[in-house]
Design a protein around this motif. Structure first.
Motif, PDB file in Angstrom:
ATOM      1  N   ASP A 216      58.105 -14.813  81.408  1.00 12.41           N
ATOM      2  CA  ASP A 216      58.025 -13.899  80.179  1.00 12.41           C
ATOM      3  C   ASP A 216      58.829 -12.608  80.567  1.00 12.41           C
ATOM      4  O   ASP A 216      59.630 -12.164  79.660  1.00 12.41           O
ATOM      5  CB  ASP A 216      56.643 -13.449  79.845  1.00 12.41           C
ATOM      6  CG  ASP A 216      55.964 -14.633  79.431  1.00 12.41           C
ATOM      7  OD1 ASP A 216      56.534 -15.314  78.877  1.00 12.41           O
ATOM      8  OD2 ASP A 216      54.416 -14.293  79.194  1.00 12.41           O
ATOM      9  N   GLU A 217      58.749 -12.084  81.721  1.00 17.60           N
ATOM     10  CA  GLU A 217      59.600 -10.895  82.008  1.00 17.60           C
ATOM     11  C   GLU A 217      60.941 -11.140  82.028  1.00 17.60           C
ATOM     12  O   GLU A 217      61.913 -10.471  81.598  1.00 17.60           O
ATOM     13  CB  GLU A 217      59.238 -10.532  83.526  1.00 17.60           C
ATOM     14  CG  GLU A 217      58.076  -9.659  83.670  1.00 17.60           C
ATOM     15  CD  GLU A 217      57.418  -9.340  84.912  1.00 17.60           C
ATOM     16  OE1 GLU A 217      57.095  -8.361  85.361  1.00 17.60           O
ATOM     17  OE2 GLU A 217      57.863 -10.274  85.985  1.00 17.60           O
ATOM     18  N   LEU A 218      61.517 -12.161  82.610  1.00 23.98           N
ATOM     19  CA  LEU A 218      62.938 -12.582  82.461  1.00 23.98           C
ATOM     20  C   LEU A 218      63.378 -13.059  81.324  1.00 23.98           C
ATOM     21  O   LEU A 218      64.452 -12.524  80.648  1.00 23.98           O
ATOM     22  CB  LEU A 218      62.960 -14.019  83.257  1.00 23.98           C
ATOM     23  CG  LEU A 218      62.820 -13.901  84.882  1.00 23.98           C
ATOM     24  CD1 LEU A 218      62.974 -15.417  85.540  1.00 23.98           C
ATOM     25  CD2 LEU A 218      64.168 -13.292  85.301  1.00 23.98           C
ATOM     26  N   ALA A 219      62.534 -13.673  80.236  1.00 23.30           N
ATOM     27  CA  ALA A 219      62.961 -13.844  78.762  1.00 23.30           C
ATOM     28  C   ALA A 219      63.238 -12.635  77.963  1.00 23.30           C
ATOM     29  O   ALA A 219      64.200 -12.286  77.410  1.00 23.30           O
ATOM     30  CB  ALA A 219      62.030 -14.611  78.135  1.00 23.30           C
ATOM     31  N   ALA A 220      62.384 -11.393  78.494  1.00 20.23           N
ATOM     32  CA  ALA A 220      62.324 -10.120  77.803  1.00 20.23           C
ATOM     33  C   ALA A 220      63.699  -9.479  78.295  1.00 20.23           C
ATOM     34  O   ALA A 220      64.505  -8.958  77.579  1.00 20.23           O
ATOM     35  CB  ALA A 220      61.383  -9.313  78.174  1.00 20.23           C
ATOM     36  N   ALA A 221      63.867  -9.835  79.608  1.00 13.13           N
ATOM     37  CA  ALA A 221      65.079  -8.938  80.286  1.00 13.13           C
ATOM     38  C   ALA A 221      66.438  -9.415  79.808  1.00 13.13           C
ATOM     39  O   ALA A 221      67.377  -8.620  79.656  1.00 13.13           O
ATOM     40  CB  ALA A 221      65.022  -9.149  81.712  1.00 13.13           C
ATOM     41  N   PHE A 222      66.442 -10.614  79.558  1.00 12.60           N
ATOM     42  CA  PHE A 222      67.836 -11.264  79.039  1.00 12.60           C
ATOM     43  C   PHE A 222      67.826 -11.732  77.768  1.00 12.60           C
ATOM     44  O   PHE A 222      68.883 -12.239  76.934  1.00 12.60           O
ATOM     45  CB  PHE A 222      68.011 -12.587  80.215  1.00 12.60           C
ATOM     46  CG  PHE A 222      68.160 -12.259  81.673  1.00 12.60           C
ATOM     47  CD1 PHE A 222      69.326 -11.657  81.967  1.00 12.60           C
ATOM     48  CD2 PHE A 222      67.205 -12.441  82.401  1.00 12.60           C
ATOM     49  CE1 PHE A 222      69.431 -11.240  83.424  1.00 12.60           C
ATOM     50  CE2 PHE A 222      67.520 -11.958  83.601  1.00 12.60           C
ATOM     51  CZ  PHE A 222      68.600 -11.391  84.100  1.00 12.60           C
ATOM     52  N   ASP A 223      66.605 -11.349  77.075  1.00  9.46           N
ATOM     53  CA  ASP A 223      66.837 -11.543  75.573  1.00  9.46           C
ATOM     54  C   ASP A 223      67.032 -12.833  75.281  1.00  9.46           C
ATOM     55  O   ASP A 223      67.846 -13.133  74.172  1.00  9.46           O
ATOM     56  CB  ASP A 223      67.667 -10.443  75.068  1.00  9.46           C
ATOM     57  CG  ASP A 223      67.420 -10.367  73.407  1.00  9.46           C
ATOM     58  OD1 ASP A 223      66.389 -10.601  72.988  1.00  9.46           O
ATOM     59  OD2 ASP A 223      68.562  -9.982  72.662  1.00  9.46           O
TER      60      ASP A 223
ATOM     61  N   VAL B 171      61.936 -20.759  76.782  1.00 10.90           N
ATOM     62  CA  VAL B 171      62.606 -22.345  77.055  1.00 10.90           C
ATOM     63  C   VAL B 171      63.861 -22.100  77.627  1.00 10.90           C
ATOM     64  O   VAL B 171      63.983 -23.077  78.496  1.00 10.90           O
ATOM     65  CB  VAL B 171      62.589 -23.045  75.662  1.00 10.90           C
ATOM     66  CG1 VAL B 171      63.528 -24.434  76.004  1.00 10.90           C
ATOM     67  CG2 VAL B 171      61.305 -23.385  74.829  1.00 10.90           C
ATOM     68  N   THR B 172      64.750 -21.207  77.391  1.00 10.79           N
ATOM     69  CA  THR B 172      66.184 -21.195  78.052  1.00 10.79           C
ATOM     70  C   THR B 172      65.785 -20.806  79.458  1.00 10.79           C
ATOM     71  O   THR B 172      66.317 -21.155  80.239  1.00 10.79           O
ATOM     72  CB  THR B 172      66.821 -20.134  77.227  1.00 10.79           C
ATOM     73  OG1 THR B 172      67.015 -20.582  75.825  1.00 10.79           O
ATOM     74  CG2 THR B 172      68.249 -19.779  77.928  1.00 10.79           C
ATOM     75  N   ILE B 173      64.776 -19.827  79.655  1.00 13.91           N
ATOM     76  CA  ILE B 173      64.569 -19.306  81.031  1.00 13.91           C
ATOM     77  C   ILE B 173      64.194 -20.270  81.859  1.00 13.91           C
ATOM     78  O   ILE B 173      64.434 -20.549  83.186  1.00 13.91           O
ATOM     79  CB  ILE B 173      63.531 -18.223  80.871  1.00 13.91           C
ATOM     80  CG1 ILE B 173      64.126 -16.913  80.303  1.00 13.91           C
ATOM     81  CG2 ILE B 173      63.094 -17.835  82.461  1.00 13.91           C
ATOM     82  CD1 ILE B 173      65.425 -16.469  81.092  1.00 13.91           C
ATOM     83  N   ARG B 174      63.095 -21.291  81.178  1.00 16.99           N
ATOM     84  CA  ARG B 174      62.887 -22.405  82.154  1.00 16.99           C
ATOM     85  C   ARG B 174      63.819 -23.328  82.512  1.00 16.99           C
ATOM     86  O   ARG B 174      63.778 -24.007  83.584  1.00 16.99           O
ATOM     87  CB  ARG B 174      61.435 -23.235  81.384  1.00 16.99           C
ATOM     88  CG  ARG B 174      60.276 -22.286  81.319  1.00 16.99           C
ATOM     89  CD  ARG B 174      59.097 -23.036  80.592  1.00 16.99           C
ATOM     90  NE  ARG B 174      57.811 -22.327  80.442  1.00 16.99           N
ATOM     91  CZ  ARG B 174      57.393 -21.491  79.534  1.00 16.99           C
ATOM     92  NH1 ARG B 174      58.190 -21.759  78.287  1.00 16.99           N
ATOM     93  NH2 ARG B 174      56.347 -20.916  79.419  1.00 16.99           N
ATOM     94  N   SER B 175      64.803 -23.375  81.635  1.00 15.03           N
ATOM     95  CA  SER B 175      65.824 -24.475  81.655  1.00 15.03           C
ATOM     96  C   SER B 175      66.667 -23.783  83.076  1.00 15.03           C
ATOM     97  O   SER B 175      67.367 -24.666  83.839  1.00 15.03           O
ATOM     98  CB  SER B 175      66.591 -24.528  80.552  1.00 15.03           C
ATOM     99  OG  SER B 175      67.762 -25.498  80.761  1.00 15.03           O
ATOM    100  N   ASP B 176      66.997 -22.633  83.104  1.00 22.22           N
ATOM    101  CA  ASP B 176      67.723 -21.966  83.892  1.00 22.22           C
ATOM    102  C   ASP B 176      66.886 -22.033  85.373  1.00 22.22           C
ATOM    103  O   ASP B 176      67.476 -22.421  86.137  1.00 22.22           O
ATOM    104  CB  ASP B 176      67.764 -20.283  83.577  1.00 22.22           C
ATOM    105  CG  ASP B 176      68.763 -20.104  82.409  1.00 22.22           C
ATOM    106  OD1 ASP B 176      69.519 -20.810  82.259  1.00 22.22           O
ATOM    107  OD2 ASP B 176      68.529 -19.072  81.816  1.00 22.22           O
TER     108      ASP B 176
END
Length: 270
Positions: free
Chosen positions: A27-34, A38-43
């Motif tokens: 969640d922190e990464l998703a917010a940080a990179f907007d 789902v995209t963060i989990r793929s990354d």
């Protein structure tokens, strides 16, 4: 092609952020990179396959390769914190000149700053943490005073109306304070509301303000004590999320120097 470049750039920034913090949630990464979770989990799936990090309980953890071994080992969070604290303290010491009247507020990093001032001459230090007194006596020769105030059980920090009155009456060249983070309006935060009140009292007659922080982030908790635009300097580790960095830059502070994973911001206005 542009999407691929954006993904690569984001993944490199994710690795750097996780490396600096040791552990970051999805969640922190998703917010940080907007982007979406789902995209963060793929990354993170890709980065885990490439052995840059490991995933556990909705978080990404940085891993380092041990020399001569084919196993992944987690970086010690405490070792990372201690190294960052000392590097931040070293840069913060550069703001303190000979003959200055300085208030150094309570904090882990501000305490580590004191031995670095051993070569300063004719300093007048004011403290509100009695645990700092033996450190000053061991490493420094200077004028030393403690604020007034009261102590809670098992605390060494002087707080309350007496501390606030004594500090608000001082004429200070510099106040060096420690923060836990920012709110979304750009105010620096303390975890303890009473300490924030002491900080605000010290700032009333301070000609310049320098704040140090370890991994500050945008958050709703804590008590505000100063807006970032008022700062003469800000020193923190570079594990900082993009929204927080944007907030600092929009407030008018410029990145002046980066050293040992530490960011230094200075207000160039007179």
């Amino acid at each position: 092609m542009l999407a691929n470049k954006n993904s690569l750039h984001r993944r490199l920034r994710i690795v750097e952020l996780v490396r600096k913090r040791g552990e970051v949630s999805v969640d922190e990464l998703a917010a940080a990179f907007d982007v979406s979770s789902v995209t963060i989990r793929s990354d993170l799936n890709y980065l885990e396959q490439q052995r840059y990090l490991i995933r556990a309980f909705g978080k990404a953890r940085y891993v380092a390769q041990r020399p001569g071994e084919n196993v992944l080992s987690a970086v010690s969070a405490s070792a990372t914190r201690q190294a960052s604290d000392m590097a931040i303290a070293r840069l913060a010491a550069d703001f303190i000149d000979d003959h200055a009247s300085v208030f150094i507020g309570a904090g882990v990093i501000t305490h580590k700053l004191l031995p670095l001032l051993a070569d300063r001459s004719n300093l007048a230090l004011t403290l509100n943490d009695i645990a700092m007194v033996p450190t000053v006596q061991r490493f420094m020769r200077c004028e030393l005073r403690l604020s007034g105030g009261s102590l809670d059980d098992d605390s060494t920090v002087l707080l309350g109306p007496d501390a606030e009155r004594s500090l608000s009456a001082l004429s200070l060249d510099l106040a060096v304070l420690e923060a836990m983070g920012f709110d979304r309006e750009g105010n620096l935060l303390c975890a303890d509301a009473r300490l924030a009140d002491v900080h605000k009292a010290a700032l009333k007659n301070a000609k310049r303000i320098v704040v140090v922080a370890y991994q500050p982030a945008l958050q709703g908790e804590g008590r505000a004590f100063c807006h970032v635009s008022r700062l003469g300097g800000l020193v923190l580790d570079d594990a900082i999320d993009p929204p927080t960095l944007d907030l600092i830059l929009k407030a008018g502070l410029d990145v002046n120097r980066r050293e040992e994973g530490i960011l230094e911001f200075r207000n160039q206005q007179p």
